[in-house]
Design a protein around this motif. Structure first.
Motif, PDB file in Angstrom:
ATOM      1  N   PHE A 236       0.838  -1.201   0.000  1.00  0.00           N
ATOM      2  CA  PHE A 236       0.000   0.000   0.000  1.00  0.00           C
ATOM      3  C   PHE A 236       0.871   1.248   0.000  1.00  0.00           C
ATOM      4  O   PHE A 236       2.048   1.214   0.384  1.00  0.00           O
ATOM      5  N   LYS A 237       0.261   2.355  -0.425  1.00  0.00           N
ATOM      6  CA  LYS A 237       0.907   3.662  -0.381  1.00  0.00           C
ATOM      7  C   LYS A 237       0.097   4.552   0.566  1.00  0.00           C
ATOM      8  O   LYS A 237      -1.134   4.612   0.469  1.00  0.00           O
ATOM      9  N   TYR A 238       0.795   5.232   1.457  1.00  0.00           N
ATOM     10  CA  TYR A 238       0.160   6.069   2.469  1.00  0.00           C
ATOM     11  C   TYR A 238       0.619   7.511   2.291  1.00  0.00           C
ATOM     12  O   TYR A 238       1.807   7.779   2.098  1.00  0.00           O
ATOM     13  N   THR A 239      -0.328   8.440   2.374  1.00  0.00           N
ATOM     14  CA  THR A 239       0.010   9.861   2.278  1.00  0.00           C
ATOM     15  C   THR A 239      -0.119  10.518   3.642  1.00  0.00           C
ATOM     16  O   THR A 239      -1.161  10.410   4.303  1.00  0.00           O
ATOM     17  N   SER A 240       0.960  11.168   4.064  1.00  0.00           N
ATOM     18  CA  SER A 240       0.978  11.944   5.305  1.00  0.00           C
ATOM     19  C   SER A 240       1.036  13.425   4.946  1.00  0.00           C
ATOM     20  O   SER A 240       1.558  13.800   3.884  1.00  0.00           O
ATOM     21  N   TYR A 241       0.524  14.271   5.832  1.00  0.00           N
ATOM     22  CA  TYR A 241       0.494  15.707   5.576  1.00  0.00           C
ATOM     23  C   TYR A 241       1.291  16.441   6.648  1.00  0.00           C
ATOM     24  O   TYR A 241       1.080  16.234   7.843  1.00  0.00           O
ATOM     25  N   LEU A 242       2.185  17.308   6.206  1.00  0.00           N
ATOM     26  CA  LEU A 242       2.968  18.152   7.098  1.00  0.00           C
ATOM     27  C   LEU A 242       2.383  19.562   7.077  1.00  0.00           C
ATOM     28  O   LEU A 242       2.073  20.095   6.004  1.00  0.00           O
ATOM     29  N   ASP A 321       2.426  31.845  -3.113  1.00  0.00           N
ATOM     30  CA  ASP A 321       3.634  31.193  -3.592  1.00  0.00           C
ATOM     31  C   ASP A 321       3.685  29.789  -2.994  1.00  0.00           C
ATOM     32  O   ASP A 321       3.324  29.599  -1.820  1.00  0.00           O
ATOM     33  N   PRO A 322       4.110  28.753  -3.762  1.00  0.00           N
ATOM     34  CA  PRO A 322       4.095  27.386  -3.247  1.00  0.00           C
ATOM     35  C   PRO A 322       4.812  27.223  -1.913  1.00  0.00           C
ATOM     36  O   PRO A 322       4.384  26.444  -1.057  1.00  0.00           O
ATOM     37  N   LYS A 323       5.888  27.966  -1.718  1.00  0.00           N
ATOM     38  CA  LYS A 323       6.669  27.805  -0.499  1.00  0.00           C
ATOM     39  C   LYS A 323       6.007  28.433   0.724  1.00  0.00           C
ATOM     40  O   LYS A 323       6.382  28.144   1.855  1.00  0.00           O
ATOM     41  N   THR A 324       5.020  29.301   0.491  1.00  0.00           N
ATOM     42  CA  THR A 324       4.328  29.906   1.630  1.00  0.00           C
ATOM     43  C   THR A 324       2.971  29.258   1.900  1.00  0.00           C
ATOM     44  O   THR A 324       2.265  29.684   2.809  1.00  0.00           O
ATOM     45  N   VAL A 325       2.600  28.259   1.083  1.00  0.00           N
ATOM     46  CA  VAL A 325       1.461  27.406   1.439  1.00  0.00           C
ATOM     47  C   VAL A 325       2.020  26.383   2.420  1.00  0.00           C
ATOM     48  O   VAL A 325       2.818  25.523   2.049  1.00  0.00           O
ATOM     49  N   ARG A 326       1.636  26.476   3.656  1.00  0.00           N
ATOM     50  CA  ARG A 326       2.317  25.740   4.718  1.00  0.00           C
ATOM     51  C   ARG A 326       1.802  24.304   4.879  1.00  0.00           C
ATOM     52  O   ARG A 326       1.519  23.837   5.981  1.00  0.00           O
ATOM     53  N   ILE A 327       1.671  23.605   3.756  1.00  0.00           N
ATOM     54  CA  ILE A 327       1.231  22.213   3.776  1.00  0.00           C
ATOM     55  C   ILE A 327       2.029  21.430   2.739  1.00  0.00           C
ATOM     56  O   ILE A 327       2.194  21.896   1.605  1.00  0.00           O
ATOM     57  N   VAL A 328       2.494  20.256   3.124  1.00  0.00           N
ATOM     58  CA  VAL A 328       3.239  19.373   2.233  1.00  0.00           C
ATOM     59  C   VAL A 328       2.641  17.977   2.357  1.00  0.00           C
ATOM     60  O   VAL A 328       2.324  17.524   3.455  1.00  0.00           O
TER      61      VAL A 328
END
Length: 334
Positions: A236-242, A321-328
């Protein structure tokens, strides 16, 4: 002894604020620094309609001028520009009949017991809906720079696990802003793998006395709403969010922007072959929005946005800006 009925427990002036308080107390995510509420968002949420507009000033750009003593050289000032983030109110309701709540009504304090039971439901529902939002924003083409997928398609054979090296590559997606990430939301399987590797530590918040799990200096939240997808061959593949602090905006809509009747008792005298059945209906309108990714889609129904619409990538447009969207988002095999 007299029987306690729903109509005895659901007394509006007492029940509604009690339940709202319980929801706020029980939600670990809403009590975390990754969720912020401010007066401006609250004002929008309390207004009519379901569209929440959040204008913002873009960052200042351009190199500084080299100062001279030549009066003939004139500098050209840069413009201040604005962008606009947009969210949709989430409008939901549910009802429970007296039979579903009978045990709670027999409690020593039925008001508190019923309020807590309903609050626990709404906390789970908030987290589930947040999962739909995460699925939607990371299906948007504009968020490609905030995703790291290192999972193997034959995950049971050559699994790629969430570890310090993978985490460092995920933080690097935000460049210098990667240092601002402070929390992680992960599937229970990923969490237990980290715990087996002795990578999870305990932390007690001195302000609240609450215990938290920590991983790589990040507060850990566990939810099986995080995506779990079968690999093409196995595993399986699992997605985590930072998340960084303030990554999500929150406001509970009240007044003209909230439901006309947040709590209502429906009594059907003929039901149960004349015995009668009572149902409590609980309605909520709220905003929980990933800052910097505007919901630009148009819901099919004027009554509110659906789970499917929240999870559709084309309904979301990155405006920061992508770098200031605080989610990965980081995808691994565990």
């Amino acid at each position: 002894m007299a029987t306690t009925r729903l109509s005895d427990v659901i007394y509006g002036p007492l029940f509604l604020p009690t339940t709202i308080q319980r929801i706020a107390q029980l939600s670990r995510i809403r009590n975390s620094p990754i969720v912020t509420a401010d007066a401006e968002i609250q004002r929008f949420a309390n207004g009519p309609g379901d569209l929440v507009q959040m204008p913002f000033w873009n960052d200042l750009t351009g190199n500084s001028n080299v100062s001279t003593d030549d009066p003939a050289q004139n500098a050209t000032p840069h413009k201040l520009t604005q962008g606009q983030d947009m969210a949709r109110k989430i409008r939901r309701n549910n009802g429970w009949q007296s039979a579903n709540l009978v045990a709670s009504m027999l409690a020593e304090d039925p008001l508190d017991a019923v309020a807590t039971l309903i609050a626990e439901y709404w906390v789970r529902e908030e987290q589930r809906i947040m999962g739909q939002q995460m699925a939607g924003i990371f299906a948007s083409s504009g968020m490609a720079g905030n995703k790291l997928d290192v999972a193997s398609e034959d995950g049971a054979v050559t699994p790629v696990m969430l570890d310090a090296e993978v985490a460092a590559n995920a933080y690097a997606l935000l460049g210098e802003y990667g240092q601002t990430l402070s929390a992680v939301l992960m599937h229970s399987r990923v969490f237990y793998n980290l715990r087996a590797a002795r990578a999870i530590e305990k932390f007690k918040d001195p302000a609240t006395g609450l215990d938290f799990d920590m991983w790589d200096d990040k507060v850990v939240y566990v939810s099986d709403q995080c995506p779990r997808v079968a690999g093409s061959t196995s595993g399986f593949k699992y997605t985590s969010y930072l998340f960084g602090n303030g990554a999500l905006a929150y406001a509970e809509a009240t007044g003209g922007g909230g439901p006309k009747k947040p709590v209502e008792i429906d009594s059907v005298a003929s039901a149960g072959n004349g015995e009668g059945v009572e149902t409590v209906w609980y309605r909520r309108h709220w905003v929980m929005h990933p800052r910097g990714v505007a919901f630009t889609g148009t819901p099919a129904s004027a009554s509110g946005v659906t789970d499917t619409e929240l999870a559709t990538g084309t309904n979301w447009t990155r405006v920061y800006d992508p770098k200031t969207v605080r989610i990965v988002a980081v995808t691994t095999n565990g």
